[in-house]
Design a protein around this motif. Structure first.
Motif, short mmCIF file in Angstrom:
data_model
loop_
_atom_site.label_atom_id
_atom_site.label_comp_id
_atom_site.label_asym_id
_atom_site.label_seq_id
_atom_site.Cartn_x
_atom_site.Cartn_y
_atom_site.Cartn_z
N VAL A 213 -0.32 0.96 16.41
CA VAL A 213 -1.25 -0.16 16.88
C VAL A 213 -2.53 0.83 16.37
O VAL A 213 -2.18 2.30 15.75
CB VAL A 213 -1.34 -0.50 18.03
CG1 VAL A 213 -0.75 -0.59 19.08
CG2 VAL A 213 -2.07 1.42 18.94
N SER A 214 -3.32 0.67 15.39
CA SER A 214 -4.54 1.32 15.03
C SER A 214 -5.54 1.14 16.85
O SER A 214 -5.71 0.38 17.73
CB SER A 214 -5.18 1.07 14.07
OG SER A 214 -4.20 0.58 13.10
N ILE A 215 -6.37 2.19 16.43
CA ILE A 215 -7.32 2.26 17.19
C ILE A 215 -8.09 3.00 16.68
O ILE A 215 -8.55 4.07 15.86
CB ILE A 215 -7.12 4.25 18.21
CG1 ILE A 215 -6.27 5.10 17.45
CG2 ILE A 215 -5.90 3.10 19.16
CD1 ILE A 215 -6.22 6.26 19.09
N TYR A 216 -9.14 3.16 16.82
CA TYR A 216 -11.12 2.91 16.40
C TYR A 216 -11.85 3.90 18.42
O TYR A 216 -11.87 3.67 19.35
CB TYR A 216 -11.93 2.23 15.90
CG TYR A 216 -12.62 1.55 16.94
CD1 TYR A 216 -11.95 0.17 17.44
CD2 TYR A 216 -13.68 1.87 17.41
CE1 TYR A 216 -12.61 -0.47 18.02
CE2 TYR A 216 -15.08 0.82 18.69
CZ TYR A 216 -13.92 -0.87 18.44
OH TYR A 216 -14.74 -0.93 19.18
N SER A 217 -12.26 4.79 18.00
CA SER A 217 -13.98 4.74 18.18
C SER A 217 -15.35 5.68 17.32
O SER A 217 -14.77 6.04 16.83
CB SER A 217 -13.53 6.69 18.93
OG SER A 217 -14.57 6.87 19.86
N LEU A 264 -3.43 -4.53 17.25
CA LEU A 264 -2.12 -4.17 17.14
C LEU A 264 -2.28 -5.13 15.35
O LEU A 264 -2.32 -6.33 14.70
CB LEU A 264 -1.76 -5.80 17.75
CG LEU A 264 -1.42 -5.32 18.99
CD1 LEU A 264 -1.41 -6.82 19.67
CD2 LEU A 264 0.15 -4.73 19.49
N GLY A 265 -2.16 -3.75 14.64
CA GLY A 265 -2.52 -4.12 13.28
C GLY A 265 -2.82 -2.31 12.42
O GLY A 265 -3.01 -0.94 13.06
N GLY A 266 -2.93 -2.43 11.44
CA GLY A 266 -3.51 -1.03 10.81
C GLY A 266 -4.31 -0.79 10.81
O GLY A 266 -5.05 -1.75 10.89
N ALA A 267 -4.77 0.33 9.96
CA ALA A 267 -6.01 1.18 10.14
C ALA A 267 -7.12 0.15 9.07
O ALA A 267 -8.25 -0.15 9.27
CB ALA A 267 -5.63 2.80 10.02
N GLU A 268 -6.40 -0.19 7.97
CA GLU A 268 -7.01 -1.33 6.74
C GLU A 268 -7.93 -2.25 7.64
O GLU A 268 -9.02 -2.19 7.45
CB GLU A 268 -6.08 -0.81 5.63
CG GLU A 268 -6.83 -0.62 4.47
CD GLU A 268 -6.63 -1.20 3.39
OE1 GLU A 268 -6.55 -1.66 2.38
OE2 GLU A 268 -5.18 0.01 3.09
N GLU A 269 -7.08 -2.61 8.10
CA GLU A 269 -7.75 -3.54 8.54
C GLU A 269 -8.38 -3.53 9.87
O GLU A 269 -10.10 -4.19 9.71
CB GLU A 269 -6.33 -4.76 9.63
CG GLU A 269 -6.52 -6.03 10.00
CD GLU A 269 -5.75 -7.06 10.82
OE1 GLU A 269 -4.98 -6.04 11.11
OE2 GLU A 269 -6.32 -7.95 11.02
N LEU A 270 -8.09 -2.26 10.52
CA LEU A 270 -9.26 -2.63 11.81
C LEU A 270 -10.59 -1.86 10.68
O LEU A 270 -11.67 -1.81 11.43
CB LEU A 270 -8.79 -0.94 12.79
CG LEU A 270 -9.50 -0.66 13.62
CD1 LEU A 270 -9.86 -1.43 14.73
CD2 LEU A 270 -8.66 -0.16 14.68
N ARG A 271 -10.20 -1.13 10.37
CA ARG A 271 -11.79 -0.53 9.12
C ARG A 271 -12.38 -1.67 9.02
O ARG A 271 -13.58 -2.02 8.95
CB ARG A 271 -11.57 0.57 8.47
CG ARG A 271 -11.29 1.40 8.65
CD ARG A 271 -11.13 2.63 7.83
NE ARG A 271 -10.32 4.11 7.91
CZ ARG A 271 -9.91 4.03 7.79
NH1 ARG A 271 -8.61 3.57 6.73
NH2 ARG A 271 -8.46 5.32 8.03
N VAL A 288 -11.11 6.19 13.17
CA VAL A 288 -9.79 4.77 12.69
C VAL A 288 -8.77 5.65 12.56
O VAL A 288 -8.78 6.47 11.77
CB VAL A 288 -10.26 4.11 11.80
CG1 VAL A 288 -9.46 3.08 11.81
CG2 VAL A 288 -12.08 3.64 12.49
N ARG A 289 -7.63 5.24 13.65
CA ARG A 289 -6.50 6.07 12.77
C ARG A 289 -4.96 4.84 13.33
O ARG A 289 -5.54 4.48 14.90
CB ARG A 289 -6.44 7.73 13.39
CG ARG A 289 -6.38 7.59 14.75
CD ARG A 289 -6.18 9.36 14.70
NE ARG A 289 -5.99 9.64 16.14
CZ ARG A 289 -6.94 10.11 16.70
NH1 ARG A 289 -7.45 10.67 16.32
NH2 ARG A 289 -6.49 10.46 17.83
#
Ligand SMILES: Cc1cc2nc3c(=O)[nH]c(=O)nc-3n(C[C@H](O)[C@H](O)[C@H](O)COP(=O)(O)OP(=O)(O)OC[C@H]3O[C@@H](n4cnc5c(N)ncnc54)[C@H](O)[C@@H]3O)c2cc1C
Length: 461
Positions: A213-217, A264-271, A288-289
């Protein structure tokens, strides 16, 4: 092991701890050290029959009883002065059937152990963040966490529950509630709250495949509150349901605002997805990672570690973003917080295609399906001298926000809420009392805010 037998009565089985045992003090304590109760004994059950025996033992002697799993009740509901605590924490097996995508989880498991055991088979259950919260209590009240918007509440994934209920005048028996049998009890076990109907010993959950998964803070300074909080509130329910997020505003003396989330996806999408948040105020630290899911559970668990030992918390649901006046109330209270440990925390629940909102408010006992966010107002402290000030602060804060938010989450119970049946259960309260009358007509499972057998809510200890 102590033997507790009346001449003709039921014998207690399991590991029994009584006052005077070296482990009594550790065995009696709740996670919230605001409470220090002295039970007559604690029985650590190892199998369902131990629970049956304990319920019978208590009923035969007219001794008050409490169910306990992870001990994380905000109001100390899993302990009782002079009564028996029936603890299931030593019942902690987890069995995964990856073909059927179901898991049998005994109710004594803390969340970290559930996540780890499921991760070994690369599956997951949507559940909460704190590692030592019990799956036992969490599930019965709902269960919110960082997979909620995609996969629903923990209780939405509950297919079956094994429960020890009272039977006859002095007895107890085990029943299994599913869609086919005792479906009313399964309905009530999905959000009706722990400790009301019986003692659950095993859950069968639907589980989902999981890998990374990708997470951010993102961290901001406090001065950005008026920009960041409304921006998060607009964004969090509108973004894809694969992303569940939180925001926490600390006391002014700490001076930070932190938002975290999981995609539930990649870091690029999350960014890309967090851009609206990054454009609010002046973000400081941004992370983001992409990580294995089990690492993400550890990341989110960190927020619940090393907290002050005593606390008062209340909750509420937000059906729409707070108006400017509401944000001002948050600002004022956190600018005048009793100490640096007071916070406001929110998590996204509903909105765009959310699995929580797709379920009807009456399909399970958890009624607040259409809420966009959940709020938690909390105060924490160490010394008793600080207690009154902290509790009063939370109560004044709750009252001040009341016109802008709705109800409370039964897993965030608050003894100060007078009309708690409405606050926790809304339209589902009458049906819950009917289930109570059917499965616990003698009101064996009772505590200060338990569902009553009759319609009247009486004051009880
Ligand atoms: C630090 C912290 C973090 C939290 N994080 C989250 C979160 O991320 N998401 C979320 O949804 N909630 C969260 N909660 C709230 C949590 O869901 C509730 O406190 C929940 O009731 C805890 O369950 P427990 O088994 O640990 O507690 P316990 O104190 O053991 O039990 C809570 C209630 O359930 C009853 N009960 C316990 N076991 C059983 C059983 N086997 N059968 C029947 N009744 C039982 C008890 O009698 C009591 O009334 C958090 C709480 C804390 C303190």
């Amino acid at each position: 092991m102590a033997q507790h037998r009346k001449k003709t009565g039921t014998q207690l089985t399991g590991r029994i701890v009584v006052p005077g045992n070296p482990s009594y003090n550790a065995a009696r304590m709740e996670f919230n050290r605001r409470f220090s109760k002295f039970p007559r004994l604690i029985v650590f059950c190892r199998r369902t029959q131990d629970v049956v025996n304990a319920v019978k033992w208590a009923r035969e002697r007219g001794v008050r009883l409490r169910a306990r799993s992870g001990r994380h009740s905000y109001e100390g509901f899993s302990s009782v002065n002079g009564g028996i605590i029936i603890d299931v924490s030593e019942m902690n097996k987890v069995k995964v059937d990856r073909k059927k995508m179901v898991a049998q989880v005994q109710t004594g498991n803390p969340l970290a152990r559930v996540y780890r055991k499921l991760w070994n088979k690369r599956v997951a259950l949507p559940a909460g963040t704190a590692p030592d919260v019990g799956v036992g209590g969490l599930t019965l009240g709902g269960g919110i966490g960082l997979l909620s918007r995609k996969y629903g509440l923990t209780c939405d994934n509950l297919k079956q529950v094994k429960m020890v209920v009272a039977s006859g005048r002095c007895g107890a028996k085990t029943i299994v509630a599913s869609k086919k049998k005792h479906s009313d009890l399964l309905w009530a076990s999905r959000g009706g709250g722990g400790g009301n109907f019986g003692i659950a010993t095993s859950y069968t959950f639907r589980v989902r495949p999981i890998s990374t998964v990708s997470i951010y803070s993102i961290t901001w300074k406090w001065r950005d509150l008026e920009k960041v909080f409304p921006a998060w509130q607009r964004w969090a329910p509108s973004v894809t349901n694969r992303l569940t997020s939180t925001i926490e505003v600390a006391a002014k003396q700490v001076g930070t605002i932190v938002s975290t989330g999981q995609l539930l996806g990649g870091a690029e999408e999350l960014r890309r997805l967090i851009q609206p948040l990054l454009q609010a105020g002046t973000p400081g630290k941004v992370m983001v990672r992409t990580v294995p899911f089990i690492e993400a559970t550890k990341f989110f668990a960190e927020g619940d570690l090393n907290l002050e030992p005593k606390f008062k918390i209340t909750g509420a649901f937000g059906f729409k973003p707070l108006p400017r006046e509401g944000v001002r109330i948050i600002r004022d209270f956190l600018a005048n917080a009793p100490n640096r440990h007071s916070t406001v925390w929110c998590q996204s629940l509903g909105g765009a295609g959310s699995a929580v909102s797709r379920v009807s408010p009456t399909a399970t006992a958890y009624p607040y399906r259409k809420a966009e966010t959940i709020y938690e107002l909390s105060a924490r402290w160490r010394n008793d001298g600080e207690q009154q000030r902290n509790i009063q602060w939370v109560e004044r804060f709750r009252r001040a926000l009341r016109t802008f938010v709705v109800g409370d989450y039964v897993n965030f119970p608050d003894l100060k809420i007078k009309n708690w049946p409405k606050a926790y259960y809304d339209v589902n309260f009458p049906r819950l009392t009917r289930v109570k009358r059917k499965y616990d007509p003698h009101n064996v499972f009772r505590f200060a805010q338990s569902i009553p057998v009759g319609k009247k809510v009486r004051k009880r200890q």
